[in-house]
Scaffold this motif. Structure first.
Motif, short mmCIF file in Angstrom:
data_model
loop_
_atom_site.label_atom_id
_atom_site.label_comp_id
_atom_site.label_asym_id
_atom_site.label_seq_id
_atom_site.Cartn_x
_atom_site.Cartn_y
_atom_site.Cartn_z
N UNK A 21 -19.05 22.73 28.75
CA UNK A 21 -19.49 21.36 29.02
C UNK A 21 -18.88 20.80 30.30
N UNK A 22 -17.64 21.21 30.63
CA UNK A 22 -17.02 20.76 31.88
C UNK A 22 -17.79 21.29 33.09
N UNK A 23 -18.15 22.57 33.04
CA UNK A 23 -18.93 23.14 34.14
C UNK A 23 -20.30 22.50 34.27
N UNK A 24 -20.89 22.16 33.12
CA UNK A 24 -22.19 21.50 33.15
C UNK A 24 -22.07 20.10 33.76
N UNK A 25 -20.95 19.42 33.48
CA UNK A 25 -20.76 18.05 33.97
C UNK A 25 -20.63 18.01 35.49
N UNK A 26 -20.06 19.07 36.11
CA UNK A 26 -19.89 19.09 37.57
C UNK A 26 -20.95 19.97 38.24
N UNK A 27 -22.00 20.29 37.46
CA UNK A 27 -23.16 21.02 37.99
C UNK A 27 -22.84 22.44 38.46
N UNK A 28 -21.86 23.08 37.82
CA UNK A 28 -21.59 24.48 38.14
C UNK A 28 -22.56 25.41 37.42
N UNK A 29 -22.99 25.03 36.24
CA UNK A 29 -23.93 25.80 35.46
C UNK A 29 -24.57 24.90 34.41
N UNK A 30 -25.61 25.43 33.79
CA UNK A 30 -26.25 24.70 32.70
C UNK A 30 -25.67 25.19 31.38
N UNK A 31 -25.21 24.27 30.57
CA UNK A 31 -24.61 24.64 29.28
C UNK A 31 -25.03 23.66 28.21
N UNK A 32 -25.40 24.21 27.08
CA UNK A 32 -25.72 23.39 25.92
C UNK A 32 -25.36 24.16 24.66
N UNK A 33 -24.68 23.49 23.77
CA UNK A 33 -24.29 24.14 22.52
C UNK A 33 -25.49 24.34 21.61
N UNK A 34 -26.52 23.53 21.81
CA UNK A 34 -27.68 23.57 20.92
C UNK A 34 -28.75 24.49 21.49
N UNK A 35 -28.42 25.79 21.56
CA UNK A 35 -29.37 26.81 21.98
C UNK A 35 -30.21 27.22 20.79
N UNK A 36 -31.18 28.08 21.04
CA UNK A 36 -32.03 28.55 19.93
C UNK A 36 -31.19 29.29 18.90
N UNK A 37 -31.28 28.84 17.67
CA UNK A 37 -30.53 29.47 16.60
C UNK A 37 -29.07 29.07 16.54
N UNK A 38 -28.70 27.98 17.21
CA UNK A 38 -27.30 27.55 17.24
C UNK A 38 -26.74 27.32 15.83
N UNK A 39 -27.61 26.91 14.92
CA UNK A 39 -27.16 26.58 13.56
C UNK A 39 -26.60 27.80 12.82
N UNK A 40 -26.96 29.01 13.27
CA UNK A 40 -26.43 30.22 12.61
C UNK A 40 -24.92 30.37 12.81
N UNK A 41 -24.37 29.69 13.83
CA UNK A 41 -22.92 29.74 14.05
C UNK A 41 -22.17 29.10 12.88
N UNK A 42 -22.85 28.20 12.15
CA UNK A 42 -22.24 27.58 10.98
C UNK A 42 -21.94 28.64 9.92
#
Length: 231
Positions: A21-42
């Protein structure tokens, strides 16, 4: 050591999320925790933590494989009924564990320290394993008890220790996957719980006091869409 490794693993998970999320905030890369199938991490992460803490058992291993299969279903372009594979995976995990335990037990001097009412046999050096797979299972221990491994997968299991002899600190490892476990313990015994919950939990009922010099039952458990009641 196992606890330290699980803490390191969880720390790395949060570290990666924070850096992402820090890299996403300064535009170093695109990051999101809610990717396809993210719920399986639960499902995946608690099962991994349980394996690190308590070693591989049927419940945590099965949950890990199911979680990975459900995650793969979002990315693998193959016409496979992943949901239909869940039940076979459970049976495969149980079968592999039984096979490996059979080889390991050849090198163990078996001692009949636990006697189950209505059932005869030896259960290893003071430690037994009880499972309820798509069924119910009720065990009453009336002799010396030094620990057990419990698995309830799409079933219900009851372990009655009220008449058991507990003359040392003991550990119970337990896993529920769409199932439930009831544990009846003697009065005055201390209970300490270390649980990894996945839409489940551990409930301690009617435990108001314990003897200051009493021995302790340590419960290390994973509850995935299920629960454990200590009574």
């Amino acid at each position: 050591m196992r606890k330290k490794l699980s803490n390191i693993f969880l720390g790395l998970v949060f570290l990666v999320i924070g850096i992402g999320y820090a890299g996403d905030a300064v535009n170093l890369w695109d990051f999101s925790l809610f990717f396809r199938g993210w719920w399986t991490l639960i499902i995946i992460i608690p099962c991994l933590v349980s394996i690190i803490n308590n070693g591989i058992n049927v419940g945590s291993f099965t949950g890990l494989i199911i979680g990975l299969m459900l995650l793969a279903a979002h990315y693998v372009n193959i016409r496979i009924n992943f949901w239909g594979l869940i039940i076979p995976v459970i049976f495969i995990a149980i079968g592999l564990k039984i096979i490996f335990q059979s080889f390991q037990r050849k090198t163990i001097n078996v001692e009949p320290t636990i006697h189950v009412e209505g059932q005869a046999g030896n259960y290893g050096p003071g430690r037994a394993e009880y499972s309820a797979i798509f069924s119910g299972n009720s065990i009453k221990v009336t002799d010396r008890f030094t620990g057990a491994d419990l698995n309830a997968i799409f079933g219900g299991l009851t372990l009655d220790l009220r008449d058991a002899v507990i003359d040392s600190n003991v550990e119970i490892t337990a896993t529920t996957v769409f199932g439930g476990i009831d544990i009846y313990v003697p009065s005055g015994v201390q209970i300490k719980v270390n649980n990894v919950p996945v839409f489940g939990g551990v409930s301690i009922k009617n435990r108001h006091s314990y003897d200051s010099g009493a021995y302790t039952i340590y419960l290390n458990s994973t509850t995935m869409f299920g629960g454990i009641d200590i009574k």
